[in-house]
Design an enzyme around this catalytic site. Structure first.
Site, PDB file in Angstrom:
ATOM      1  N   HIS A 199      16.573  -5.944   3.057  1.00  0.00           N
ATOM      2  CA  HIS A 199      15.964  -6.331   4.334  1.00  0.00           C
ATOM      3  C   HIS A 199      16.839  -5.990   5.528  1.00  0.00           C
ATOM      4  O   HIS A 199      16.380  -5.463   6.525  1.00  0.00           O
ATOM      5  CB  HIS A 199      15.715  -7.848   4.347  1.00  0.00           C
ATOM      6  CG  HIS A 199      14.596  -8.250   3.459  1.00  0.00           C
ATOM      7  ND1 HIS A 199      14.471  -9.508   2.939  1.00  0.00           N
ATOM      8  CD2 HIS A 199      13.549  -7.565   3.000  1.00  0.00           C
ATOM      9  CE1 HIS A 199      13.386  -9.579   2.202  1.00  0.00           C
ATOM     10  NE2 HIS A 199      12.811  -8.403   2.217  1.00  0.00           N
ATOM     11  N   ARG A 301       1.240   3.782  10.848  1.00  0.00           N
ATOM     12  CA  ARG A 301       0.956   2.793   9.792  1.00  0.00           C
ATOM     13  C   ARG A 301      -0.091   1.828  10.346  1.00  0.00           C
ATOM     14  O   ARG A 301       0.233   1.002  11.201  1.00  0.00           O
ATOM     15  CB  ARG A 301       2.228   2.046   9.406  1.00  0.00           C
ATOM     16  CG  ARG A 301       3.276   2.901   8.686  1.00  0.00           C
ATOM     17  CD  ARG A 301       4.496   2.065   8.319  1.00  0.00           C
ATOM     18  NE  ARG A 301       5.340   2.724   7.330  1.00  0.00           N
ATOM     19  CZ  ARG A 301       6.545   3.251   7.617  1.00  0.00           C
ATOM     20  NH1 ARG A 301       7.031   3.194   8.832  1.00  0.00           N
ATOM     21  NH2 ARG A 301       7.260   3.821   6.657  1.00  0.00           N
ATOM     22  N   GLU A 430       3.456  10.491  -2.453  1.00  0.00           N
ATOM     23  CA  GLU A 430       4.448   9.448  -2.714  1.00  0.00           C
ATOM     24  C   GLU A 430       4.355   8.944  -4.146  1.00  0.00           C
ATOM     25  O   GLU A 430       5.114   8.062  -4.554  1.00  0.00           O
ATOM     26  CB  GLU A 430       4.313   8.300  -1.705  1.00  0.00           C
ATOM     27  CG  GLU A 430       2.905   7.796  -1.523  1.00  0.00           C
ATOM     28  CD  GLU A 430       2.761   6.811  -0.347  1.00  0.00           C
ATOM     29  OE1 GLU A 430       3.780   6.363   0.200  1.00  0.00           O
ATOM     30  OE2 GLU A 430       1.618   6.497   0.000  1.00  0.00           O
ATOM     31  N   ASN A 453      10.050   7.224   0.404  1.00  0.00           N
ATOM     32  CA  ASN A 453      10.394   5.850   0.016  1.00  0.00           C
ATOM     33  C   ASN A 453       9.694   5.479  -1.290  1.00  0.00           C
ATOM     34  O   ASN A 453      10.318   5.046  -2.262  1.00  0.00           O
ATOM     35  CB  ASN A 453       9.982   4.842   1.101  1.00  0.00           C
ATOM     36  CG  ASN A 453      10.474   5.249   2.474  1.00  0.00           C
ATOM     37  OD1 ASN A 453      11.408   6.027   2.587  1.00  0.00           O
ATOM     38  ND2 ASN A 453       9.835   4.742   3.505  1.00  0.00           N
ATOM     39  N   ASP A 454       8.381   5.648  -1.295  1.00  0.00           N
ATOM     40  CA  ASP A 454       7.659   5.325  -2.528  1.00  0.00           C
ATOM     41  C   ASP A 454       7.877   6.392  -3.593  1.00  0.00           C
ATOM     42  O   ASP A 454       7.910   6.079  -4.788  1.00  0.00           O
ATOM     43  CB  ASP A 454       6.159   5.163  -2.233  1.00  0.00           C
ATOM     44  CG  ASP A 454       5.839   3.760  -1.743  1.00  0.00           C
ATOM     45  OD1 ASP A 454       6.330   2.804  -2.367  1.00  0.00           O
ATOM     46  OD2 ASP A 454       5.131   3.622  -0.731  1.00  0.00           O
ATOM     47  N   ARG A 464      11.740  -0.500  -4.646  1.00  0.00           N
ATOM     48  CA  ARG A 464      12.413  -0.046  -3.420  1.00  0.00           C
ATOM     49  C   ARG A 464      13.060  -1.184  -2.643  1.00  0.00           C
ATOM     50  O   ARG A 464      13.868  -0.963  -1.758  1.00  0.00           O
ATOM     51  CB  ARG A 464      11.446   0.742  -2.527  1.00  0.00           C
ATOM     52  CG  ARG A 464      10.303  -0.049  -1.975  1.00  0.00           C
ATOM     53  CD  ARG A 464       9.266   0.860  -1.336  1.00  0.00           C
ATOM     54  NE  ARG A 464       9.423   0.943   0.105  1.00  0.00           N
ATOM     55  CZ  ARG A 464       8.515   1.477   0.922  1.00  0.00           C
ATOM     56  NH1 ARG A 464       7.402   2.010   0.414  1.00  0.00           N
ATOM     57  NH2 ARG A 464       8.698   1.508   2.210  1.00  0.00           N
ATOM     58  N   CYS A 501       7.731  12.154   5.801  1.00  0.00           N
ATOM     59  CA  CYS A 501       7.708  10.991   6.692  1.00  0.00           C
ATOM     60  C   CYS A 501       8.404   9.782   6.095  1.00  0.00           C
ATOM     61  O   CYS A 501       8.374   8.708   6.676  1.00  0.00           O
ATOM     62  CB  CYS A 501       6.279  10.639   7.099  1.00  0.00           C
ATOM     63  SG  CYS A 501       5.250  10.087   5.745  1.00  0.00           S
TER      64      CYS A 501
HETATM   65  C1  PEP Z   1       6.947   6.243   2.102  1.00  0.00           C
HETATM   66  O1  PEP Z   1       6.567   5.671   1.081  1.00  0.00           O
HETATM   67  O2  PEP Z   1       7.900   7.053   2.131  1.00  0.00           O
HETATM   68  C2  PEP Z   1       6.270   5.982   3.386  1.00  0.00           C
HETATM   69  C3  PEP Z   1       6.568   6.663   4.474  1.00  0.00           C
HETATM   70  O3  PEP Z   1       5.354   4.990   3.416  1.00  0.00           O
HETATM   71  P1  PEP Z   1       5.725   3.421   3.504  1.00  0.00           P
HETATM   72  O4  PEP Z   1       7.208   3.332   3.735  1.00  0.00           O
HETATM   73  O5  PEP Z   1       4.899   2.889   4.613  1.00  0.00           O
HETATM   74  O6  PEP Z   1       5.316   2.934   2.146  1.00  0.00           O
HETATM   75 MG    MG Z   2       4.684   4.623   1.032  1.00  0.00          MG
END
Ligand code: PEP
Ligand code: MG
Length: 584
Positions: A199, A301, A430, A453-454, A464, A501
């Site tokens: 966080h 988002r 993702e 990220n995902d 994550r 992204c």
């Molecule tokens: C990701 O998963 O990299 C992404 C940009 O989407 P979020 O972080 O909103 O899941």
């Molecule tokens: Mg994502």
């Protein structure tokens, strides 16, 4: 949570001490320390409630007040932090909690003890569920602490009562405390616990603040002590000597000055354009994107419009909200991502059973299976906005779906979006399945955007949000990089745009890799953009390709990053403090 206010600085009066931890991001700061005191606990000898029914009313009012204040903070922020706060607020409104509190009151406990015991019972249940559900214990405890503080009348000299700029130190930073941070006052965050992807790190990144986590003993440092925080080095120096204060301040100012000089569109040293776009969730974010001269929005988002609401927003309400982002970006690309909720990001008006593995459940584009109206309404709102635009602007509104795994999902979404009059339709990549089939996916779509990220979470099978798995979630992991490269290659082969992204795009060193692989755009938080712009502009496309090649050839994350560092311009590495940061 109470804050011990700084009283005096102590330059030169005590010998400096260097505390080390894990640096998150880059940057340096010098300021007096504010230590967030631990929350008040229920006294061991708390007398039992004289009248349990009246006590329960007081407790219920405290939960309501805490929930409302958290929801208000969620509404005032954005991104991941807003999601966390919304989820925390919903815990404060959970009626099951009051039932448990009542039981403890009836057993003869005092109000604060009853709340503490009830929360402990829920925390045990969450921990037993494991995984992402277990992570919510932090949120639950943050609600408990706030309610107990209210009951004990210990609620709080807040950070906004403290004058001047300061460095915040805490054992860990609960989401609710993080939301209270004012980036014009807080210059750095230091915590004893927390992981580099936890966080605190998310919040620091969102606020563009230097941050060091896992710094043992920081909360024992006297409030008001002057500290120099160096996120690149992962150090916090207490009572830094005057020459270090001068050097640190000079370095911060030099970096800020250098970064502010360049506001031109993103391009390599030899002039090959790479669009630098912003990730936003709110109109405020969009203003920040304008401030850093983003060339558009690469990820809107849309979740924020929906979370915290008891009913779905109407098509008209949605159109109004999207207009708030589109208008300041007139003439520029805006990539709108359809709703990424479900599973662990529940919406009150979504009638969904709980799932044992929420991250693998019905989320993102999969919601179309159960609640097709949600996507249809979003596309209707966007389609209406596009229809109302001058012809020349209509191509600027792009739409993409999150969590797409199959070509079939991509094709269905593309049909639907085009039927609503949206001309440029894509998907997030993702899920590893989508990356592996990127060519086929792109055949159905106009573009894709890689969500690292995902993608890292699902490729490495590592939550994550789990700070203790940060080595697996490292975005330099070869398996993740392979999938990113494969996806970008598909775009290059088919002559279609592939952007990135996820967090990778906001890392100046990784940006060189992505550019070298052929990414057509990089989308990041506005705070990250100036450093990425500088890094890209300092390297030719040929050098970026070389960086990408050596990185893809590495067998582990540390080697991959070290190789990129070895080929990057030393002036940029020095200025941005890239060399001392990271997992190697
Ligand atoms: C990701 O998963 O990299 C992404 C940009 O989407 P979020 O972080 O909103 O899941
Ligand atoms: Mg994502």
């Amino acid at each position: 949570m109470a804050a011990d206010a700084p009283e005096a600085t102590t330059v030169g009066q005590r010998p400096p001490r260097v505390l080390t931890g894990i640096g998150v991001g880059r940057g340096v700061a010098v300021a007096p320390l504010v230590v967030l005191a631990p929350p008040p606990r229920a006294p061991a000898d708390e007398p039992s409630a004289v009248d349990p029914a009246t006590a329960l009313e007081r407790i219920e009012a405290a939960f309501q007040a805490v929930g409302s204040s958290l929801a208000a903070r969620a509404a005032a922020t954005d991104g991941a932090l807003a999601d966390i706060l919304d989820a925390t607020a919903s815990m404060a409104h959970d009626p099951a909690m009051l039932t448990a509190v009542r039981r403890h009151l009836d057993e003869g406990h005092g109000p604060a003890t009853a709340v503490t015991n009830a929360a402990a019972g829920f925390a045990d249940a969450l921990r037993a569920a494991g995984g992402r559900v277990a992570d919510r214990v932090t949120d639950l405890n943050s609600v408990r602490d706030r309610v107990v503080a209210r009951l004990l009348g210990a609620d709080t000299p807040a950070l906004h009562d403290i004058d001047g700029q300061f460095v915040v130190a805490a054992v860990d930073l609960a989401p609710a405390d993080a939301a209270a941070l004012d980036p014009s006052r807080v210059v750095a965050i230091v915590t004893e616990q927390g992981g580099p992807l936890g966080h605190t790190a998310i919040v620091a990144g969102q606020l563009g603040l230097p941050c060091v986590v896992q710094v043992a003993g920081i909360t024992a440092v006297d409030a008001g002590t002057l500290v120099a925080v160096d996120a690149s080095a992962g150090t916090v120096t207490t009572d830094p000597p005057p020459e270090q204060v001068v050097a640190t301040t000079a370095r911060r100012d030099e970096v800020a000055r250098t970064l502010a000089l360049d506001t031109a569109p993103g391009a390599t040293a030899d002039g090959i354009g790479v669009a630098l776009l912003a990730n936003v969730g709110t109109v405020d974010d969009t203003r920040r994107a304008v401030d850093v001269t983003a060339e558009g929005i690469g990820l809107l988002r849309t979740e924020l419009l929906f979370t915290g609401r008891q009913t779905a927003p109407t098509v008209e309400e949605q159109a109004e909200a999207y207009r708030g982002v589109l208008d300041p970006m007139a003439g520029k690309r805006v990539v709108v991502r359809t709703l990424d909720v479900g599973a662990d990001k529940p919406l009150p008006f979504l009638d969904r059973p709980s799932e044992p593995n929420p991250a693998l459940g019905v989320r993102g584009v999969r919601l179309d299976r159960t609640h097709p109206q949600l996507e249809a309404d979003q596309l209707t709102a966007l389609g209406a906005l596009v229809a109302g635009m001058p012809e020349a602007d209509r191509d600027d509104v792009w739409v993409m779906a999150p969590m797409v795994a199959t070509t079939g999902e991509a094709a269905r979404f593309a049909d639907e979006a085009r039927a609503h009059g949206i001309r440029t339709v894509g998907a997030m990549v993702e899920v590893p399945a989508a990356a592996l089939r990127a060519h086929a996916l792109l055949a159905e779509l106009d573009f894709v955007s890689v969500g690292t990220n995902d993608l890292a979470q699902y490729t490495m099978a590592a939550d994550r949000m789990a700070g203790d798995l940060s080595d697996l979630l490292d975005l330099w992991q070869p398996a993740v990089l392979d999938l990113v490269a494969r996806t970008i290659r598909a775009g290059v082969d088919l002559g279609k745009p592939v952007g990135v992204c996820g967090e990778s795009a906001g890392d100046p060193l990784m940006a060189l890799v992505l550019v070298g692989l052929g990414a057509s755009s990089l989308s990041m938080s506005p705070a990250a953009m100036p450093a990425v712009r500088l890094a890209v502009r300092a390297h030719t496309m040929e050098r970026c390709r070389e960086v990408a090649a050596v990185v893809l050839d590495a067998d582990d994350a540390g080697t991959a990053r070290a190789r990129a560092l070895g080929l990057a311009d030393p002036d940029v590495v020095g200025l941005l403090g890239l060399g001392r940061w990271g997992p190697e």
